[in-house]
Design a protein around this motif. Structure first.
Motif, PDB file in Angstrom:
ATOM      1  N   UNK A   2      25.080  -0.767  23.835  1.00 27.23           N
ATOM      2  CA  UNK A   2      26.424  -1.330  23.893  1.00 27.23           C
ATOM      3  C   UNK A   2      26.621  -2.082  25.215  1.00 27.23           C
ATOM      4  N   UNK A   3      27.698  -2.861  25.276  1.00 29.10           N
ATOM      5  CA  UNK A   3      27.983  -3.589  26.507  1.00 29.10           C
ATOM      6  C   UNK A   3      29.419  -4.066  26.508  1.00 29.10           C
ATOM      7  N   UNK A  55      20.611  -7.202  25.766  1.00 23.15           N
ATOM      8  CA  UNK A  55      21.389  -6.937  24.546  1.00 23.15           C
ATOM      9  C   UNK A  55      20.723  -7.527  23.321  1.00 23.15           C
ATOM     10  N   UNK A  56      20.359  -8.787  23.392  1.00 22.43           N
ATOM     11  CA  UNK A  56      19.749  -9.433  22.237  1.00 22.43           C
ATOM     12  C   UNK A  56      18.323  -8.935  22.018  1.00 22.43           C
ATOM     13  N   UNK A  57      17.647  -8.511  23.103  1.00 24.07           N
ATOM     14  CA  UNK A  57      16.297  -7.980  22.955  1.00 24.07           C
ATOM     15  C   UNK A  57      16.242  -6.721  22.115  1.00 24.07           C
ATOM     16  N   UNK A  58      17.265  -5.868  22.246  1.00 23.13           N
ATOM     17  CA  UNK A  58      17.315  -4.626  21.477  1.00 23.13           C
ATOM     18  C   UNK A  58      18.068  -4.820  20.156  1.00 23.13           C
ATOM     19  N   UNK A  59      19.307  -5.301  20.244  1.00 26.69           N
ATOM     20  CA  UNK A  59      20.190  -5.317  19.080  1.00 26.69           C
ATOM     21  C   UNK A  59      19.828  -6.366  18.043  1.00 26.69           C
ATOM     22  N   UNK A  60      19.245  -7.475  18.483  1.00 26.63           N
ATOM     23  CA  UNK A  60      18.957  -8.581  17.560  1.00 26.63           C
ATOM     24  C   UNK A  60      17.451  -8.764  17.373  1.00 26.63           C
ATOM     25  N   UNK A  61      16.769  -9.146  18.451  1.00 30.24           N
ATOM     26  CA  UNK A  61      15.322  -9.337  18.333  1.00 30.24           C
ATOM     27  C   UNK A  61      14.630  -8.042  17.936  1.00 30.24           C
ATOM     28  N   UNK A  62      15.076  -6.914  18.487  1.00 36.57           N
ATOM     29  CA  UNK A  62      14.457  -5.636  18.135  1.00 36.57           C
ATOM     30  C   UNK A  62      14.555  -5.344  16.657  1.00 36.57           C
ATOM     31  N   UNK A  63      15.709  -5.665  16.058  1.00 37.00           N
ATOM     32  CA  UNK A  63      15.876  -5.416  14.625  1.00 37.00           C
ATOM     33  C   UNK A  63      15.109  -6.436  13.782  1.00 37.00           C
ATOM     34  N   UNK A  64      15.053  -7.683  14.266  1.00 32.14           N
ATOM     35  CA  UNK A  64      14.300  -8.707  13.541  1.00 32.14           C
ATOM     36  C   UNK A  64      12.829  -8.332  13.424  1.00 32.14           C
ATOM     37  N   UNK A  65      12.231  -7.911  14.532  1.00 30.40           N
ATOM     38  CA  UNK A  65      10.801  -7.597  14.490  1.00 30.40           C
ATOM     39  C   UNK A  65      10.526  -6.238  13.851  1.00 30.40           C
ATOM     40  N   UNK A  66      11.504  -5.343  13.866  1.00 37.14           N
ATOM     41  CA  UNK A  66      11.354  -4.119  13.084  1.00 37.14           C
ATOM     42  C   UNK A  66      11.314  -4.458  11.600  1.00 37.14           C
TER      43      UNK A  66
END
Length: 256
Positions: free
Chosen positions: A97-98, A113-124
Motif C-alpha cells: 500500500x502507499x 508500487x508498480x513493481x509489486x502490485x502491477x508488474x509482479x502480478x503480470x509476471x505471476x
C-alpha cells in the motif's frame, strides 16, 4: 461447509503468509486443492500455515519468492510443478500500500508500487499460464481504490487500476487456451495493512475514527474479514466460474 470444489487442483497463492492471501490459501486447501504458499518476508507465518493445513490433511508447501523479481516468480512456479506435477490455479494476493502527496512522490516509490502490485502480478500470470492447460484459473487482486477518489492515494490506485486493464486484455489471449483470468477488488478488510492505513481513506479534515469512517463507507454493517473476501477467490477458481473471464469482482459496495 467445504464442498470439494477444488479437489485435485494445484494452486499457488502469492502473498499467502498473512491477510487475504492466508485466508485464500486456507479456503483453497479446505476445498481440496494442493496449495503452494508464496511469501516474501513472512517465512515463519507461511511455514506455520503450511503445517496447519497439512495437519488438516491438505498437501501444502511454503516457498519464498518476491513477486517483484521475475526470476523468483518463475522459480516459484517451477517449484510448484516439480512438487505437485501440475499447475491449475493462481491467486495473486501479494501487494503493498502507499499514501503520499503529489510533491512527495519519487520514481523509487512508483517503481516499488508498480513493481509489486502491477508488474509482479503480470509476471505471476505469465509464469502461471506457462504451466497451465485448458481449465486453468488466474485470479489477480485489484482494489476498490481503483474506482474511488481517495486523498493522496494516487500511486496505489493507479497500480491497481492497471491490474483491471491487464485482466480485460489478457482474457482474450488466454481464452484461446481455455484459461480464465479475473480479478478480485476487495474493499476494507481486517488485515494488518488495513489497520495501519484505514483512517487515511476518509476525506481530509473529516476527523472520524477509522471504525466510524468505515461504518459509513460500506453497504454492509461490518468491515470484511479475510475469510469473507476469500470466498470470491474460491468462486472464481471453481467450475461455476468457467465462463467468466476478463472481469473484476468487487467484494462490497462502496457508499462513498
Amino acid at each position: 461447509m467445504p464442498s470439494g470444489k477444488l479437489d485435485g487442483k494445484v494452486a499457488v497463492v502469492t502473498g499467502g503468509s498473512r491477510g487475504i492471501g492466508a485466508a485464500v490459501a486456507t479456503r483453497f486447501a479446505e476445498e481440496g486443492a494442493s496449495v503452494v504458499i508464496g511469501y516474501r518476508s513472512g517465512g515463519e507465518e507461511a511455514s506455520e500455515l503450511a503445517a496447519k493445513l497439512e495437519g488438516s490433511g491438505a498437501r501444502c508447501l511454503a516457498v519464498k519468492a518476491d513477486v517483484a523479481s521475475p526470476e523468483q516468480t518463475s522459480a516459484l512456479f517451477d517449484r510448484t510443478v516439480e512438487a505437485f506435477g501440475r499447475m491449475d490455479v493462481l491467486a495473486s494476493c501479494a501487494g503493498i500500500n502507499h499514501f503520499g502527496g503529489l510533491q512527495e512522490l519519487t520514481p523509487e516509490m512508483a517503481n516499488q508500487l508498480f513493481g509489486v502490485n502491477t508488474q509482479g502480478q503480470l509476471f505471476a500470470a505469465q509464469q502461471a499460464a506457462r504451466h497451465m492447460t485448458a481449465g486453468g484459473r488466474i485470479i489477480l487482486t485489484s482494489s476498490n481504490a481503483s474506482r474511488r477518489s481517495i486523498f493522496q492515494h494516487t500511486l496505489y490506485a493507479a497500480s491497481k487500476a492497471a491490474v483491471e486493464a491487464m485482466v480485460r486484455c489478457l482474457s482474450i489471449e488466454l481464452g484461446q487456451r481455455g484459461i480464465t483470468i479475473n480479478a478480485v477488488a476487495p474493499g476494507a478488510t481486517k488485515t494488518d495493512m488495513a489497520a495501519k492505513n484505514a483512517v487515511k481513506y476518509q476525506p481530509p479534515g473529516l476527523g472520524l475514527s477509522a471504525e466510524e469512517w468505515l461504518s459509513l463507507s460500506y453497504a454492509l454493517d461490518h468491515v470484511a474479514t479475510p475469510a469473507e473476501v476469500a470466498g470470491a477467490y474460491v468462486f472464481l477458481a471453481g467450475d461455476d466460474a468457467g465462463y467468466i473471464s476478463g472481469r473484476t469482482l468487487q467484494t462490497e459496495s462502496c457508499v462513498f
